[in-house]
Scaffold this active site. Sequence first.
Site, mmCIF file in Angstrom:
data_model
loop_
_atom_site.group_PDB
_atom_site.id
_atom_site.type_symbol
_atom_site.label_atom_id
_atom_site.label_comp_id
_atom_site.label_asym_id
_atom_site.label_seq_id
_atom_site.Cartn_x
_atom_site.Cartn_y
_atom_site.Cartn_z
ATOM 1 N N LYS A 22 -15.947 -142.760 66.611
ATOM 2 C CA LYS A 22 -16.039 -141.309 66.790
ATOM 3 C C LYS A 22 -17.088 -140.718 65.846
ATOM 4 O O LYS A 22 -17.940 -139.945 66.258
ATOM 5 C CB LYS A 22 -14.683 -140.653 66.500
ATOM 6 N N ASN A 23 -17.022 -141.104 64.570
ATOM 7 C CA ASN A 23 -17.911 -140.475 63.589
ATOM 8 C C ASN A 23 -19.367 -140.885 63.762
ATOM 9 O O ASN A 23 -20.267 -140.197 63.291
ATOM 10 C CB ASN A 23 -17.441 -140.782 62.165
ATOM 11 N N CYS A 118 -10.786 -126.166 56.090
ATOM 12 C CA CYS A 118 -10.055 -126.979 57.062
ATOM 13 C C CYS A 118 -8.878 -127.592 56.333
ATOM 14 O O CYS A 118 -8.748 -127.435 55.116
ATOM 15 C CB CYS A 118 -10.944 -128.050 57.674
ATOM 16 N N ARG A 123 -14.714 -127.919 52.217
ATOM 17 C CA ARG A 123 -15.815 -128.500 52.995
ATOM 18 C C ARG A 123 -16.973 -127.541 53.291
ATOM 19 O O ARG A 123 -17.247 -127.219 54.438
ATOM 20 C CB ARG A 123 -15.279 -129.069 54.312
ATOM 21 N N ASP A 306 -11.104 -141.866 54.728
ATOM 22 C CA ASP A 306 -10.470 -141.856 56.051
ATOM 23 C C ASP A 306 -9.418 -142.960 56.220
ATOM 24 O O ASP A 306 -8.750 -143.021 57.253
ATOM 25 C CB ASP A 306 -11.532 -141.981 57.157
ATOM 26 N N ARG A 398 -7.789 -136.441 68.731
ATOM 27 C CA ARG A 398 -9.172 -136.126 68.368
ATOM 28 C C ARG A 398 -9.926 -137.400 67.996
ATOM 29 O O ARG A 398 -11.150 -137.442 68.120
ATOM 30 C CB ARG A 398 -9.208 -135.179 67.161
HETATM 31 C C1 UD1 Z 1 -17.663 -137.284 57.248
HETATM 32 C C2 UD1 Z 1 -16.672 -137.812 58.270
HETATM 33 C C3 UD1 Z 1 -15.257 -137.747 57.711
HETATM 34 C C4 UD1 Z 1 -15.184 -138.472 56.370
HETATM 35 C C5 UD1 Z 1 -16.263 -137.957 55.423
HETATM 36 C C6 UD1 Z 1 -16.331 -138.737 54.121
HETATM 37 C C7 UD1 Z 1 -17.684 -137.279 60.389
HETATM 38 C C8 UD1 Z 1 -17.642 -136.461 61.628
HETATM 39 N N1 UD1 Z 1 -16.754 -137.008 59.463
HETATM 40 O O1 UD1 Z 1 -17.354 -135.920 57.027
HETATM 41 O O2 UD1 Z 1 -14.383 -138.350 58.650
HETATM 42 O O3 UD1 Z 1 -13.921 -138.262 55.802
HETATM 43 O O4 UD1 Z 1 -17.554 -138.046 56.048
HETATM 44 O O5 UD1 Z 1 -16.557 -140.079 54.371
HETATM 45 O O6 UD1 Z 1 -18.492 -138.172 60.266
HETATM 46 N N2 UD1 Z 1 -19.615 -131.325 50.637
HETATM 47 C C9 UD1 Z 1 -20.100 -130.205 50.001
HETATM 48 N N3 UD1 Z 1 -21.212 -129.597 50.519
HETATM 49 C C10 UD1 Z 1 -21.843 -130.055 51.636
HETATM 50 C C11 UD1 Z 1 -21.335 -131.206 52.283
HETATM 51 C C12 UD1 Z 1 -20.217 -131.816 51.750
HETATM 52 O O7 UD1 Z 1 -19.571 -129.765 48.976
HETATM 53 O O8 UD1 Z 1 -22.860 -129.470 52.036
HETATM 54 C C13 UD1 Z 1 -18.413 -132.001 50.091
HETATM 55 C C14 UD1 Z 1 -17.231 -131.933 51.061
HETATM 56 O O9 UD1 Z 1 -16.520 -130.730 50.904
HETATM 57 C C15 UD1 Z 1 -16.435 -133.148 50.668
HETATM 58 C C16 UD1 Z 1 -17.508 -134.160 50.248
HETATM 59 O O10 UD1 Z 1 -18.679 -133.390 49.979
HETATM 60 O O11 UD1 Z 1 -15.624 -132.851 49.571
HETATM 61 C C17 UD1 Z 1 -17.817 -135.218 51.306
HETATM 62 O O12 UD1 Z 1 -18.225 -134.601 52.486
HETATM 63 P P1 UD1 Z 1 -19.172 -135.296 53.547
HETATM 64 O O13 UD1 Z 1 -19.586 -136.646 53.126
HETATM 65 O O14 UD1 Z 1 -20.238 -134.315 53.904
HETATM 66 O O15 UD1 Z 1 -18.187 -135.449 54.782
HETATM 67 P P2 UD1 Z 1 -18.393 -134.984 56.260
HETATM 68 O O16 UD1 Z 1 -19.762 -135.306 56.722
HETATM 69 O O17 UD1 Z 1 -17.898 -133.603 56.416
#
Ligand code: UD1
Length: 418
Positions: A22-23, A118, A123, A306, A398
Site C-alpha cells: 500500500k505505502n 490524525c 504529522r 508500522d 484501508r
Molecule cells: C509513512 C508511511 C507510514 C509510516 C511512516 C514512517 C505512507 C503512506 N505512510 O508516513 O505508514 O508509519 O512513513 O515510516 O507511506 N514529520 C514532520 N514534518 C514533515 C513530515 C514528517 O514533522 O514534514 C514527522 C511526522 O509527524 C512523524 C515523522 O516525521 O512524526 C515521520 O513521518 P514520515 O516519515 O513523513 O511519515 P509519513 O510519510 O507520513
Amino acid sequence: MDKMRIRGGKTLSGTVQASGSKNAALPILISSLLSEGACNFSRVPNLQDIRTTLKLLEQMGVKVQNDLQKNRVCLEAKTVSQFEAPYDLVRTMRASVVVLGPLLARFGKAKVSLPGGCAIGARPINYHLTGLEKLGAQIELEGGYVIASAKRLQGARVAFEFPSVGATENVMMAAALAKGESILENCAREPEIIDLAGALRAMGAEIEGEGTEEIRIQGKDKLGGCDYPIMGDRIEAGTFLAGALMTGGAVRVEGLASTHLEAVLVKFEEAGAKIVRGDQFIELQSQGRAKALDITTQPFPGFPTDMQAQFMAIMAVADGASVVTETIFENRFMHVPELARLGADITVRGNTAMIRGQAKLIGAPLMATDLRASASLILGGLAAQGETVVNRIYHLDRGYERMEEKLSTLGADIERIS
Ligand code: UD1
C-alpha cells in the site's frame, strides 16, 4: 459497519502471498501525474486507500482504467483540469499530500489541504514544503490549504531535517521534472522509496542513490508511460509472521524480499522463532512461547513503527517483561487499552510502554482505532481463548487486502460480519 469475529486459539500454518505494498503504491499511482503517457501498474492492492487515490486522480482529470479486481490500474494524465486535493479527502488519507510535488513540477500550481491531526500524532508537512521551496516553489498557507506555484522548478540541494518518507517522495517526484540536478540529503531509505524511484525510472527519470541517504536526480523535460509492478507489502507480511509466532505455528509469506523486513526478522529471532530468509519469501517457525524482547522504532533500516502495534500483541503473551519505545509518532499507543481488554498488562509512560507477558489472553469485544492498531487487535484475538469481535474494521480495510480470507487459509477461525 463491518466487524471481524475471531474464535482464537487456532494455530496458523501454511503459505500465503503478500499483496502489493500500500505505502509503495500510493505515491507510485500519484507519480502518474508527472507523465504524459499511459502508466500501467500491476500488483496494486485492492484497498480503500487505493480506491480513494484513484478517485482523487480521476477528479483531477486523469484517465483511470481501474481493474483492481485483478490488481491492475492504467493511469493517463495527458491533461489535468483540477489541481486540488480537498480537505475531505486529505483528512481521510494524508498520503495524498504527495500530489503537491508532481502537480507543481508539471503544471506549476497546486492547492492541497493541510492534513491536520490524525489518530497517531500531529504529522505536519513542514519538511515537504521546505524541500519544495528549495526547488523554487512559492508557498502560501490560506484557509487551511497550501497554495503552491512555480514557473519551472529548478534543481537544487535539499537537506532534510529528518528522513521523512513522505517528504522524500514529494521532493523526489518534483525534482524528476525540475530543470537541472537535484541532490537530496538525509533522505528516507525505506524500500518504498526505492520502489518509487524504480517507477519514476521506468517513466524515463534519471535517479540514483535511492535507498541511501543521498539521492541525485537529473531533471527531465518530460516523462513517458511505463509498465511497473508494485513491490510486496512488508508490513502485511510481518503481520502474518507475527500471527504464526503468537499461535505457535509456521507460516511462509511469498512475494517480498526478506531484506525489506530484516530489523523485524532479527526481533522474531530474539523472541525465539526460527526464520528462513529467501530472495522472495520469508518463513517463520515458532519454537514455543515467545520470549520477552525490547524494541525501539526508528527510520529504515531500523525497526518500523508500522510493526510496533503487532509486536505489542506478541509481547502481551510473551514470557517475561518487554519494553516498546516509539520514537516516530507521538501518540501511537491507541491499541494499548484495547489489548488490555483481552487481559494484556501494559503500562505506558510517555513514548515508552512496558508489557508484562501473560500466559493467556481471553477474547473480548474490541474497537479498532487506526490501521496498524487494528492489526494488533486481530493478532490478539487470534491468540486469545474464546471469541473476540473487532469493531470499526474499516481501519483495517484501508491497508490489508482480504485479510480474513488470507488468515482463514492459514487455519484461523475468522469471519467478517457485515
Ligand atoms: C509513512 C508511511 C507510514 C509510516 C511512516 C514512517 C505512507 C503512506 N505512510 O508516513 O505508514 O508509519 O512513513 O515510516 O507511506 N514529520 C514532520 N514534518 C514533515 C513530515 C514528517 O514533522 O514534514 C514527522 C511526522 O509527524 C512523524 C515523522 O516525521 O512524526 C515521520 O513521518 P514520515 O516519515 O513523513 O511519515 P509519513 O510519510 O507520513
